[in-house]
Design a protein around this motif. Structure first.
Motif, mmCIF file in Angstrom:
data_model
loop_
_atom_site.group_PDB
_atom_site.id
_atom_site.type_symbol
_atom_site.label_atom_id
_atom_site.label_comp_id
_atom_site.label_asym_id
_atom_site.label_seq_id
_atom_site.Cartn_x
_atom_site.Cartn_y
_atom_site.Cartn_z
ATOM 1 N N PHE A 1 9.467 12.883 -6.110
ATOM 2 C CA PHE A 1 9.173 14.210 -6.654
ATOM 3 C C PHE A 1 9.505 15.302 -5.646
ATOM 4 N N TRP A 2 9.129 15.079 -4.366
ATOM 5 C CA TRP A 2 9.309 16.091 -3.329
ATOM 6 C C TRP A 2 10.635 15.961 -2.583
ATOM 7 N N GLY A 3 11.289 14.803 -2.707
ATOM 8 C CA GLY A 3 12.531 14.596 -1.964
ATOM 9 C C GLY A 3 12.253 14.268 -0.510
ATOM 10 N N ASP A 4 13.259 14.462 0.339
ATOM 11 C CA ASP A 4 13.169 14.161 1.766
ATOM 12 C C ASP A 4 12.675 12.732 1.980
ATOM 13 N N ASP A 5 11.581 12.570 2.725
ATOM 14 C CA ASP A 5 11.077 11.240 3.065
ATOM 15 C C ASP A 5 9.926 10.787 2.169
ATOM 16 N N GLU A 6 9.635 11.544 1.126
ATOM 17 C CA GLU A 6 8.492 11.246 0.266
ATOM 18 C C GLU A 6 8.789 10.088 -0.700
ATOM 19 N N ALA A 7 7.787 9.243 -0.921
ATOM 20 C CA ALA A 7 7.912 8.086 -1.806
ATOM 21 C C ALA A 7 8.302 8.512 -3.211
ATOM 22 N N GLY A 8 8.929 7.586 -3.906
ATOM 23 C CA GLY A 8 9.324 7.812 -5.283
ATOM 24 C C GLY A 8 8.788 6.711 -6.176
ATOM 25 N N ILE A 9 8.700 7.007 -7.470
ATOM 26 C CA ILE A 9 8.218 6.010 -8.427
ATOM 27 C C ILE A 9 9.119 5.982 -9.654
ATOM 28 N N ILE A 10 9.418 4.761 -10.048
ATOM 29 C CA ILE A 10 10.158 4.520 -11.286
ATOM 30 C C ILE A 10 9.571 3.246 -11.875
ATOM 31 N N GLY A 11 8.961 3.370 -13.049
ATOM 32 C CA GLY A 11 8.307 2.212 -13.653
ATOM 33 C C GLY A 11 7.218 1.694 -12.736
ATOM 34 N N ALA A 12 7.246 0.398 -12.447
ATOM 35 C CA ALA A 12 6.232 -0.222 -11.587
ATOM 36 C C ALA A 12 6.732 -0.396 -10.155
ATOM 37 N N ILE A 13 7.722 0.396 -9.779
ATOM 38 C CA ILE A 13 8.299 0.290 -8.435
ATOM 39 C C ILE A 13 8.036 1.565 -7.645
ATOM 40 N N VAL A 14 7.518 1.377 -6.423
ATOM 41 C CA VAL A 14 7.357 2.475 -5.479
ATOM 42 C C VAL A 14 8.502 2.354 -4.481
ATOM 43 N N HIS A 15 9.282 3.408 -4.353
ATOM 44 C CA HIS A 15 10.430 3.437 -3.448
ATOM 45 C C HIS A 15 10.043 4.190 -2.184
ATOM 46 N N ALA A 16 10.393 3.622 -1.026
ATOM 47 C CA ALA A 16 10.043 4.264 0.244
ATOM 48 C C ALA A 16 11.021 3.822 1.329
ATOM 49 N N ARG A 17 11.197 4.682 2.324
ATOM 50 C CA ARG A 17 11.971 4.359 3.518
ATOM 51 C C ARG A 17 10.994 4.137 4.665
ATOM 52 N N GLY A 18 11.527 3.710 5.779
ATOM 53 C CA GLY A 18 10.691 3.524 6.961
ATOM 54 C C GLY A 18 10.024 4.805 7.401
ATOM 55 N N ASP A 19 10.656 5.962 7.143
ATOM 56 C CA ASP A 19 10.074 7.241 7.553
ATOM 57 C C ASP A 19 9.180 7.870 6.492
ATOM 58 N N THR A 20 8.929 7.137 5.407
ATOM 59 C CA THR A 20 8.039 7.645 4.362
ATOM 60 C C THR A 20 6.601 7.638 4.859
ATOM 61 N N PRO A 21 5.894 8.770 4.761
ATOM 62 C CA PRO A 21 4.484 8.795 5.167
ATOM 63 C C PRO A 21 3.651 7.803 4.343
ATOM 64 N N VAL A 22 2.727 7.137 5.005
ATOM 65 C CA VAL A 22 1.850 6.183 4.318
ATOM 66 C C VAL A 22 1.055 6.890 3.233
ATOM 67 N N HIS A 23 0.603 8.116 3.494
ATOM 68 C CA HIS A 23 -0.171 8.825 2.460
ATOM 69 C C HIS A 23 0.674 9.045 1.212
ATOM 70 N N SER A 24 1.960 9.273 1.373
ATOM 71 C CA SER A 24 2.856 9.464 0.233
ATOM 72 C C SER A 24 3.030 8.154 -0.535
ATOM 73 N N LEU A 25 3.228 7.068 0.189
ATOM 74 C CA LEU A 25 3.345 5.748 -0.427
ATOM 75 C C LEU A 25 2.094 5.426 -1.248
ATOM 76 N N LEU A 26 0.914 5.634 -0.655
ATOM 77 C CA LEU A 26 -0.329 5.336 -1.360
ATOM 78 C C LEU A 26 -0.586 6.304 -2.512
ATOM 79 N N HIS A 27 -0.184 7.548 -2.353
ATOM 80 C CA HIS A 27 -0.377 8.514 -3.436
ATOM 81 C C HIS A 27 0.457 8.136 -4.653
ATOM 82 N N GLU A 28 1.723 7.860 -4.418
ATOM 83 C CA GLU A 28 2.590 7.507 -5.549
ATOM 84 C C GLU A 28 2.171 6.190 -6.175
ATOM 85 N N ALA A 29 1.778 5.213 -5.352
ATOM 86 C CA ALA A 29 1.245 3.957 -5.896
ATOM 87 C C ALA A 29 -0.002 4.245 -6.719
#
Length: 170
Positions: free
Chosen positions: A48-76
């Protein structure tokens, strides 16, 4: 509550590369979600935010190594609070419901305790550093004194028990 990315120095928040990725993957799997690791430097699908923020499509959370943990957990968390039929249709933006957004924020904090080396105190500090804004001035103040509606919503939807611990689907 409103969130938007603030200008943060690199390394000021805990990132996926800083934690045991297998633990994050296992936590998401307990909810029927998958963590898809995106190669460094590549755009994150469904972000949603772009840059290093996690993404979601269906039941998949997309993240890179530089994705903040809070973003990963928020999107999950967004995917976890949705019924399966709605989850399957998600691409980038999971909700327009204030109740679901509040529940997602509360749940991401609780789930931080399930990740070794993370914990709720660190996650709430990272949420504040990123730019989450709550009417009581901080994530910790919101969680402690203004989030009863989110907690109750999660209990009613059988995502938390009465003691505030996560309930995992069987």
């Amino acid at each position: 509550m409103q969130a938007s990315p603030a200008s943060l120095p690199s390394g000021s928040v805990l990132r996926l590369a800083d934690i045991a990725e297998d633990a994050a993957r296992a936590l998401l799997a307990r909810y029927g979600l998958a963590l898809e690791r995106v190669p460094d430097g590549q755009p994150i699908p469904g972000s949603f935010w772009g840059d290093d923020e996690a993404g979601i499509i269906g039941a998949i959370v997309h993240a890179r190594g530089d994705t903040p943990v809070h973003s990963l957990l928020h999107e999950a968390g967004h995917l976890i609070v949705l019924p399966a039929e709605r989850r399957a249709q998600v691409h980038t933006d999971a909700t327009d419901s204030i109740e679901e957004e509040d529940a997602t924020c509360y749940l991401q904090i609780v789930l931080a305790d399930e990740l070794p080396g993370v914990g709720r105190a660190r996650l709430m500090a990272d949420m504040d550093a990123w730019g989450y804004s709550f009417r009581l001035g901080s994530t910790a103040a919101w969680f402690a004194a203004d989030a009863e509606n989110a907690r109750q919503w999660l209990i009613e939807h059988r995502l938390l028990d009465e003691q505030g611990r996560p309930v995992f689907p069987s």
